[in-house]
Write a protein that holds these residues in place. Structure first.
Motif, PDB file in Angstrom:
ATOM      1  N   ASN A 307      -6.572   4.591   1.400  1.00  0.00           N
ATOM      2  CA  ASN A 307      -6.467   6.003   0.937  1.00  0.00           C
ATOM      3  C   ASN A 307      -4.930   6.387   0.825  1.00  0.00           C
ATOM      4  O   ASN A 307      -4.560   6.762  -0.319  1.00  0.00           O
ATOM      5  N   ASN A 308      -4.309   6.053   1.903  1.00  0.00           N
ATOM      6  CA  ASN A 308      -3.004   6.717   1.659  1.00  0.00           C
ATOM      7  C   ASN A 308      -2.024   5.689   0.889  1.00  0.00           C
ATOM      8  O   ASN A 308      -1.283   6.184   0.308  1.00  0.00           O
ATOM      9  N   TRP A 309      -2.348   4.286   0.808  1.00  0.00           N
ATOM     10  CA  TRP A 309      -1.607   3.392   0.057  1.00  0.00           C
ATOM     11  C   TRP A 309      -1.694   3.292  -1.468  1.00  0.00           C
ATOM     12  O   TRP A 309      -0.753   3.222  -2.302  1.00  0.00           O
ATOM     13  N   LEU A 310      -2.950   3.311  -1.855  1.00  0.00           N
ATOM     14  CA  LEU A 310      -3.538   2.855  -3.270  1.00  0.00           C
ATOM     15  C   LEU A 310      -3.760   4.126  -3.980  1.00  0.00           C
ATOM     16  O   LEU A 310      -4.584   4.970  -3.750  1.00  0.00           O
ATOM     17  N   ASP A 311      -3.069   4.187  -5.275  1.00  0.00           N
ATOM     18  CA  ASP A 311      -3.488   5.246  -6.187  1.00  0.00           C
ATOM     19  C   ASP A 311      -4.775   4.485  -6.979  1.00  0.00           C
ATOM     20  O   ASP A 311      -5.160   3.390  -6.839  1.00  0.00           O
ATOM     21  N   ASP A 312      -5.165   5.184  -8.112  1.00  0.00           N
ATOM     22  CA  ASP A 312      -6.423   4.622  -8.926  1.00  0.00           C
ATOM     23  C   ASP A 312      -6.019   3.519  -9.599  1.00  0.00           C
ATOM     24  O   ASP A 312      -6.727   2.337  -9.764  1.00  0.00           O
ATOM     25  N   ILE A 313      -4.805   3.468 -10.110  1.00  0.00           N
ATOM     26  CA  ILE A 313      -4.458   2.214 -11.022  1.00  0.00           C
ATOM     27  C   ILE A 313      -4.064   0.969 -10.119  1.00  0.00           C
ATOM     28  O   ILE A 313      -4.493  -0.156 -10.518  1.00  0.00           O
ATOM     29  N   SER A 314      -3.423   1.111  -9.014  1.00  0.00           N
ATOM     30  CA  SER A 314      -3.306  -0.083  -7.899  1.00  0.00           C
ATOM     31  C   SER A 314      -4.547  -0.344  -7.471  1.00  0.00           C
ATOM     32  O   SER A 314      -4.775  -1.679  -7.454  1.00  0.00           O
ATOM     33  N   ARG A 315      -5.562   0.271  -7.168  1.00  0.00           N
ATOM     34  CA  ARG A 315      -6.742  -0.026  -6.689  1.00  0.00           C
ATOM     35  C   ARG A 315      -7.654  -0.784  -7.667  1.00  0.00           C
ATOM     36  O   ARG A 315      -8.253  -1.777  -7.245  1.00  0.00           O
ATOM     37  N   ALA A 316      -7.413  -0.610  -8.614  1.00  0.00           N
ATOM     38  CA  ALA A 316      -8.228  -1.394  -9.985  1.00  0.00           C
ATOM     39  C   ALA A 316      -7.606  -2.819  -9.842  1.00  0.00           C
ATOM     40  O   ALA A 316      -8.288  -3.794 -10.481  1.00  0.00           O
ATOM     41  N   MET A 317      -6.309  -3.195  -9.412  1.00  0.00           N
ATOM     42  CA  MET A 317      -5.905  -4.719  -9.322  1.00  0.00           C
ATOM     43  C   MET A 317      -6.694  -5.514  -8.209  1.00  0.00           C
ATOM     44  O   MET A 317      -6.313  -6.618  -8.125  1.00  0.00           O
ATOM     45  N   GLN A 352      -3.019 -12.078  -0.411  1.00  0.00           N
ATOM     46  CA  GLN A 352      -3.941 -11.501  -1.446  1.00  0.00           C
ATOM     47  C   GLN A 352      -3.405 -10.206  -2.062  1.00  0.00           C
ATOM     48  O   GLN A 352      -4.172  -9.415  -2.800  1.00  0.00           O
ATOM     49  N   VAL A 353      -2.142  -9.812  -1.956  1.00  0.00           N
ATOM     50  CA  VAL A 353      -1.523  -8.662  -2.568  1.00  0.00           C
ATOM     51  C   VAL A 353      -0.610  -9.229  -3.519  1.00  0.00           C
ATOM     52  O   VAL A 353       0.003 -10.143  -3.693  1.00  0.00           O
ATOM     53  N   PRO A 354      -0.924  -8.637  -4.985  1.00  0.00           N
ATOM     54  CA  PRO A 354      -0.213  -8.986  -5.963  1.00  0.00           C
ATOM     55  C   PRO A 354       1.240  -8.661  -5.777  1.00  0.00           C
ATOM     56  O   PRO A 354       1.797  -7.987  -4.947  1.00  0.00           O
ATOM     57  N   ASP A 355       2.089  -9.788  -6.412  1.00  0.00           N
ATOM     58  CA  ASP A 355       3.738  -9.706  -6.030  1.00  0.00           C
ATOM     59  C   ASP A 355       4.162  -8.347  -6.325  1.00  0.00           C
ATOM     60  O   ASP A 355       5.155  -7.877  -5.508  1.00  0.00           O
ATOM     61  N   SER A 360       5.550  -2.800  -1.396  1.00  0.00           N
ATOM     62  CA  SER A 360       4.745  -1.460  -1.102  1.00  0.00           C
ATOM     63  C   SER A 360       4.014  -1.667  -0.013  1.00  0.00           C
ATOM     64  O   SER A 360       3.799  -0.786   0.901  1.00  0.00           O
ATOM     65  N   TYR A 361       3.244  -2.767  -0.093  1.00  0.00           N
ATOM     66  CA  TYR A 361       2.241  -3.062   1.098  1.00  0.00           C
ATOM     67  C   TYR A 361       2.879  -3.131   2.335  1.00  0.00           C
ATOM     68  O   TYR A 361       2.399  -2.543   3.319  1.00  0.00           O
ATOM     69  N   ARG A 362       3.974  -4.084   2.719  1.00  0.00           N
ATOM     70  CA  ARG A 362       4.564  -4.265   3.877  1.00  0.00           C
ATOM     71  C   ARG A 362       5.154  -2.865   4.423  1.00  0.00           C
ATOM     72  O   ARG A 362       5.085  -2.587   5.666  1.00  0.00           O
ATOM     73  N   ALA A 363       5.648  -1.988   3.379  1.00  0.00           N
ATOM     74  CA  ALA A 363       6.201  -0.736   4.105  1.00  0.00           C
ATOM     75  C   ALA A 363       5.096   0.220   4.498  1.00  0.00           C
ATOM     76  O   ALA A 363       5.406   0.866   5.418  1.00  0.00           O
TER      77      ALA A 363
END
Length: 701
Positions: A307-317, A352-355, A360-363
């Motif tokens: 919930n803190n990391w992903l917005d709707d656009i990123s979640r759809a990936m 498993q995370v897109p490039d 952003s994921y690591r941070a």
């Protein structure tokens, strides 16, 4: 002094209205209905310091306490989460949030000691702003307070790591700061907190407040669950758990209580399961309950992270499965283990995370871990229970490299073995096998648990024929011993702890007992292919009879040895070190020497046969290549035994394996374990004589 009593001592001149809420400033009108004021412990610093630092672990309720302090003192709350700060940011924050004129008035009131300012989420802004900028921000705040006439009217909320930088910044500016610590809930506070959390849960689901309507039933269930958790932490009674600092770090920790509230959120407490929540037997019901609670805490962190990391656009990936795998329980435990146990073996979870999202994921991971509810500091767990769970989870579910790295740290720790490690390991196994390379940690933990709790003991028996580890627990109150059977998997070595009281172990593998100081006995029987005793000293208690049998038994010559009792028996074909003085070869005293050699050959052969899933019941299998390489190629007596068994129909060939019927052992009036223990029957003696006579007879022309 609790949080609200502290707040009532602060100045209460009202701050000006907030004109720009994006800077994190707000006026808190009311205290939350579910707030229970924790106590504050005085740490250090002068009473008249212009600022006070309140320290607490993550998820301990710092933000809720900050809101309560601001509301009770009519103060201004500055939530720094999401704010990037640097030198001069403190003044800029007030100017932009309040407007320049109102900010000037508020700053004068603050310096005069008439108003209160509460700075929350210092840890979050520490991560997002970089260390240098964070320190510069704190130094600017300290310079602002240098001429302040107020006393503790600027309140800073932080974890231990950020608190170190607060001290440093104020020290360099020569500005005093007082320190308080947010304490864990007392028993009464924890029970009140549970009630309020359940109020909210029942109202959210539009249900009757069952915990208040059926109070007696609820209190019985609640106290039973808390007692289970106390037992899991090693406390025989709930009173002892609450009076212990470590017990309160578990039972009085708000994330644990929130998990308990969700568990107690049921309409009928009479049907509440208070300890059987996994497929594990009821040997450790309190640990199955605690394992379930730990799982809930970590799953909640997973949801919070997404919930803190992903917005709707990123979640759809991501697919649903990929979202479930992001920052899941395994990843959290793996990353927490690296931080706390300081090992360098890591697993790449970024694949498993897109490039485009990796950075952003690591941070986001770094920020989330820095505020993980299991950690009190950056690398220290809130309590030993959390530490045990993370260690056990990695030992059971981690990669082989991770398992070895964590096991190496645990074996070298001065405060281990912990009584909580083994029950967590066993509860997390479910139906999987325990590696015998980790057996020393599990047994050492059970041994420590036995030392810590009255009326608790355990013995262990490993059955070679089916690869099972049987643990018998004589728990308490004169009840019949509970028995837990755990499947084991052996990669070739069985590691045992340095302290062994009761053990009956028969294995085809190597057994290693290692530690600085070995203590073995009084009820120990070991029968293995190889046995190694490695340590600076070894104490053996052999009053009741203690046996160590193996093809090869070794110990160091310079090992300091202390033996009490006359019952030590060491049987070995070969021995090395001090054990040579006590060892003898397995013997058939009334038989000829060559028959004794046939007996050794039979034992060597049978060690390679074992029961496996792919063979029928009553049949044992052995690898033909292994038997040839390690036995038949160099042992003509073993070769003679194999020929006799083949002629008698007990052994047959099946592809790459030999298959041995267990009817052979029945014909000798022996079990598989009897052979390992050097038990001799008249039938066995007659068989060996027959083999020796057939081998000595001249071959027919």
């Amino acid at each position: 002094m609790n949080v609200l009593e502290f707040a009532q001592q602060l100045p209460s001149a009202p701050p000006p209205p907030v004109v720009d809420e994006s800077r994190g400033l707000s006026r808190v009108a009311n205290i939350r209905q579910d707030f229970v004021a924790p106590n504050l412990l005085e740490r250090e610093g002068p009473q008249n310091a212009p600022a006070v630092l309140i320290i607490a672990p993550a998820a301990a309720g710092k933000s809720t306490a900050a809101e309560a302090i601001a509301a009770s003192s009519n103060g201004l709350l500055a939530d720094l989460a999401g704010q990037r700060v640097a030198d001069g940011s403190f003044v800029g924050l007030l100017d932009e949030g309040l407007g320049e004129d109102a900010s000037l008035t508020f700053k004068r009131s603050l310096r005069a000691g008439h108003s209160t300012l509460v700075l929350d989420a210092l840890d979050e802004t520490h991560v997002s702003s970089s260390e240098a900028n964070f320190v510069a921000f704190l130094q600017g705040l300290a310079r602002f307070l240098r001429t302040s006439q107020g006393a503790r009217n600027v309140v800073l909320m932080a974890r231990h790591e950020s608190a170190e930088w607060v001290r440093f910044a104020f020290d360099t500016e020569n500005v005093p700061i007082a320190e308080l610590e947010l304490d864990y809930f007392s028993r009464d506070q924890a029970l009140a907190y549970l009630d309020l959390k359940l109020d909210a849960l029942f109202r959210k689901n539009e249900r009757t407040l069952a915990h208040r309507q059926h109070r007696e039933s609820f209190q019985t269930s609640r106290d039973t669950v808390l007692s289970r958790l106390g037992e899991a932490a090693g406390y025989p009674t709930l009173d002892q758990a609450w009076t212990s600092a470590n017990g309160r770090r578990l039972l009085g920790y708000s994330p644990v209580l929130e998990g308990l509230a969700t568990y107690l959120h049921v309409p009928d407490f009479r049907n509440l399961d208070v300890g059987h929540l996994t497929t594990l037997t009821d040997t450790f019901p309190e640990w199955t309950l605690l394992s379930n609670l730990m799982l809930r805490l970590l799953e909640r962190e997973h949801d919070k992270f997404l919930n803190n990391w992903l917005d709707d656009i990123s979640r759809a990936m991501f697919t649903a499965e990929q979202l479930n795998n992001l920052y899941d329980v395994r990843e959290q435990c793996s990353r927490l283990a690296v931080r706390s146990f300081k090992h360098s073996t890591t697993t790449d979870f970024d694949e498993q995370v897109p490039d485009s999202l990796v950075d952003s994921y690591r941070a986001a991971i770094e920020s989330q871990l820095s505020n993980h509810p299991l950690l009190a500091t950056n690398d220290q767990f809130v309590n030993s229970t959390f530490r045990d769970y993370v260690a056990a989870f990695v030992l059971v579910n981690g990669s082989h490299d991770e398992q070895r790295a964590v096991a190496r740290v645990l074996r070298g720790g001065s405060d281990l073995p912990s009584p909580g490690l083994a029950p967590f390991m066993l509860s997390l196994l479910e139906d999987r096998a325990l590696s015998t390379e980790l057996l020393d940690l599990a047994l050492a933990s059970l041994g420590a648990r036995e030392e810590a709790r009255a009326q608790y003991s355990f013995s262990l028996r490993s059955l070679r024929s089916d690869g099972l580890l049987t643990i018998e627990l004589d728990s308490s109150m004169g009840e019949a011993p509970a028995v837990m059977t755990v499947p084991t998997h052996s990669p070739g070595t069985v590691l045992l702890p340095a302290r062994i009281k009761r053990l009956d172990l028969t294995t085809d593998d190597e057994v290693r007992i290692e530690g600085r100081s070995l203590r073995i006995g009084p009820d120990v029987q070991i029968d293995a292919m190889f046995v190694t005793l490695k340590g600076a000293e070894c104490a053996i208690e052999a009053h009741r009879g203690l046996s160590i049998r193996g093809q090869i038994v070794t110990a160091d010559w310079d090992q300091q040895v202390r033996i009490s009792g006359q019952g030590l028996l060491i049987e070995a074909v070969e021995s090395e070190g001090w054990v040579q003085r006590f060892s003898r070869e397995p013997s058939l005293s009334e038989d000829r020497a060559d028959v004794q050699e046939y007996y050794h050959a039979l034992r060597r052969l049978l060690r390679f046969f074992r029961r496996t899933q792919h063979v029928a019941a009553g049949t044992l299998a052995a690898d033909k290549e292994q038997i040839w390489r390690f036995v038949l190629r160099t042992d003509d007596k073993a070769d003679a035994i194999m020929k006799t068994l083949t002629d008698d129909g007990y052994v047959r060939y099946h592809g790459p394996e030999y298959r041995l019927s267990q009817d052979f052992l029945a014909s000798l009036a022996l079990s598989f374990e009897d052979i390992g223990r050097a038990i001799v029957t008249p039938e066995l003696s007659r068989f060996l004589h027959r083999v020796a006579q057939q081998a000595a007879a001249p071959e027919s022309p």
